[in-house]
Design a protein around this motif. Structure first.
Motif, mmCIF file in Angstrom:
data_model
loop_
_atom_site.group_PDB
_atom_site.id
_atom_site.type_symbol
_atom_site.label_atom_id
_atom_site.label_comp_id
_atom_site.label_asym_id
_atom_site.label_seq_id
_atom_site.Cartn_x
_atom_site.Cartn_y
_atom_site.Cartn_z
ATOM 1 N N PRO A 179 -2.256 2.521 -11.005
ATOM 2 C CA PRO A 179 -2.000 1.775 -9.765
ATOM 3 C C PRO A 179 -2.047 2.681 -8.549
ATOM 4 O O PRO A 179 -2.263 3.896 -8.639
ATOM 5 N N LEU A 180 -1.844 2.063 -7.378
ATOM 6 C CA LEU A 180 -1.845 2.808 -6.122
ATOM 7 C C LEU A 180 -0.906 4.003 -6.208
ATOM 8 O O LEU A 180 0.239 3.879 -6.638
ATOM 9 N N GLY A 181 -1.414 5.155 -5.807
ATOM 10 C CA GLY A 181 -0.610 6.365 -5.932
ATOM 11 C C GLY A 181 -0.716 7.265 -4.726
ATOM 12 O O GLY A 181 -0.678 6.818 -3.581
ATOM 13 N N LYS A 182 -0.902 8.558 -4.984
ATOM 14 C CA LYS A 182 -0.802 9.596 -3.966
ATOM 15 C C LYS A 182 -1.739 9.354 -2.791
ATOM 16 O O LYS A 182 -1.344 9.484 -1.635
ATOM 17 N N LEU A 183 -2.994 9.010 -3.062
ATOM 18 C CA LEU A 183 -3.988 8.838 -2.003
ATOM 19 C C LEU A 183 -4.241 7.367 -1.695
ATOM 20 O O LEU A 183 -5.271 7.013 -1.147
ATOM 21 N N HIS A 184 -3.283 6.512 -2.037
ATOM 22 C CA HIS A 184 -3.364 5.073 -1.742
ATOM 23 C C HIS A 184 -4.606 4.453 -2.381
ATOM 24 O O HIS A 184 -5.264 3.606 -1.786
ATOM 25 N N THR A 185 -4.944 4.926 -3.571
ATOM 26 C CA THR A 185 -6.089 4.373 -4.303
ATOM 27 C C THR A 185 -5.634 3.990 -5.705
ATOM 28 O O THR A 185 -4.660 4.529 -6.228
ATOM 29 N N GLU A 186 -6.332 3.049 -6.298
ATOM 30 C CA GLU A 186 -6.127 2.726 -7.700
ATOM 31 C C GLU A 186 -7.461 2.877 -8.417
ATOM 32 O O GLU A 186 -8.527 2.825 -7.795
ATOM 33 N N ARG A 187 -7.395 3.061 -9.733
ATOM 34 C CA ARG A 187 -8.631 3.301 -10.461
ATOM 35 C C ARG A 187 -8.454 2.904 -11.920
ATOM 36 O O ARG A 187 -7.328 2.715 -12.397
ATOM 37 N N LEU A 188 -9.582 2.769 -12.602
ATOM 38 C CA LEU A 188 -9.626 2.504 -14.033
ATOM 39 C C LEU A 188 -10.256 3.716 -14.714
ATOM 40 O O LEU A 188 -11.413 4.042 -14.460
ATOM 41 N N VAL A 189 -9.476 4.399 -15.547
ATOM 42 C CA VAL A 189 -9.948 5.605 -16.233
ATOM 43 C C VAL A 189 -10.384 5.215 -17.643
ATOM 44 O O VAL A 189 -9.562 4.746 -18.431
#
Length: 378
Positions: A179-189
């Motif tokens: 989910p949204l984290g340190k750099l205000h981004t979310e991603r699917l790994v």
């Protein structure tokens, strides 16, 4: 009767609280730390300074810069740089909100140079021994550390992972939703069967946690009483496992992220994809995580040598360009310019490249004159 004016401490604290709408709690703590250090210096060195309008670059800001450099134990460049950036941002915001703050109190040339840290992936032997030890321990925290090792997520992202973070994105394709984290981004790994097995083990061990932690962490993968406590538990678990595994140097959670990044590079993942896997906004940040060894250079060099040399494609002219007339001349000029440019890109001698560039300019001038001739004036 006019109300008493707010003190410098009250002005800074009020504005920092307003930043809570758009910033993470950790960022707010960094702003408060910088403001506290700055205001404490002003109260000690310039007790007569009570208003922002009195603030000057010299002696107030320059004196604080010197004070930061004279700390014992000394502050690293990154810490001093962050303090200056945070205070500059606060002063700029206060000026934008109508406070009488002089411009240019902190300039770009005041910022200390960035520290250039080398990538710190674990040596292969340490990495393998550590993985074996974490698997042997086989508790909730050790499996979460294995999850960070095989996905490259930040330790703070691991603490905030939701229970349903494992998502199916296609037929036999799975990914970890960060989910949204340190750099205000979310991603699917993307993850493989091994990571899915680790997730199943985590979900099986989670109900064994203390009931009070489960009650306070409903919806989170890791039961904890607070982010800081969870971080220290993971940090200590990793340090103990590294000691038992006989690692050659201390191991921190972030070194697992460096190890993941270097491993993905050696497996053939390109830089743009690796930037997305790590959740970076800048490719330069990704490069700081990668260790490129001589073996990597040799592999990439010999792989490139095996590729067939690039040949210039033949450029055929249309049938109408073979006949006389202005359209045929214009087509021939365009073809000649194209071949010149393709050949120029293959040259390594800079002088020859400039000569071809001059020839292209001459042909372009001829083409412009022909276009003027064929365009009737109104």
């Amino acid at each position: 009767m006019n109300p008493p004016k707010a003190s410098l401490d009250q002005i800074f604290e009020s504005h920092i609280r307003s930043l809570a709408v758009t910033h993470q709690p950790g960022t707010l703590r960094a702003y408060r730390s910088a403001a506290h250090r700055f205001l404490r210096y002003l109260h000690h060195a310039f007790p007569q300074l009570r208003r922002l309008v009195q603030l000057r670059r010299d002696p107030h800001l320059l004196g604080w810069f010197r004070c930061l450099c004279e700390q014992d134990p000394p502050l690293c460049n990154q810490t001093r740089r962050q303090h200056l950036i945070h205070i500059r941002r606060l002063l700029q915001d206060l000026a934008a909100h109508g406070h009488p703050v002089q411009p240019g109190l902190i300039r770009s040339e005041d910022l200390p140079p960035r520290d250039r840290w080398l990538p710190k992936p674990l040596p292969l032997e340490d990495d393998q021994r550590l993985q074996q030890e974490l698997r042997r321990t086989d508790n909730l925290l050790s499996n979460l550390l294995l999850l960070t090792r095989f996905t490259g997520i930040r330790i703070g992202e691991c603490i905030r992972l939701p229970l349903d973070c494992l998502r199916q994105v296609g037929p036999d394709q799975w990914a970890l939703h960060v989910p949204l984290g340190k750099l205000h981004t979310e991603r699917l790994v993307p993850v493989d069967a091994e990571v899915r097995g680790i997730m199943q083990r985590i979900l099986a061990l989670r109900p064994l946690a203390r009931p009070e932690l489960l009650a306070r962490s409903e919806g989170f993968l890791l039961p904890h009483g607070g982010p800081w406590g969870a971080y220290h538990r993971l940090f200590e678990t990793l340090a103990d496992a590294a000691t038992r595994a006989g690692c050659s140097a201390p191991v921190t959670p972030h070194r697992l992220r460096h190890t993941y990044a270097s491993e993905m590079l050696r497996l053939g993942v390109g830089l743009p994809a690796l930037m997305q896997l790590l959740g970076h906004n800048d490719i330069a940040m990704t490069m700081r995580y990668l260790q490129v060894t001589q073996q990597d250079l040799q592999r990439e060099f010999h792989r490139a040598r095996q590729n067939a040399p690039h040949c210039l494609p033949p450029l055929s002219l249309p049938e109408h360009a073979r006949a006389a007339g202005l359209p045929a001349i214009q087509q021939a000029l365009a073809a000649a310019r194209h071949l010149l440019e393709m050949h120029r890109r293959c040259l390594t001698d800079e002088k020859a490249r400039r000569q071809f560039q001059l020839l292209d300019r001459r042909l372009r001038a001829v083409a412009d004159q022909l276009a003027h001739i064929t365009t009737p004036e109104k």
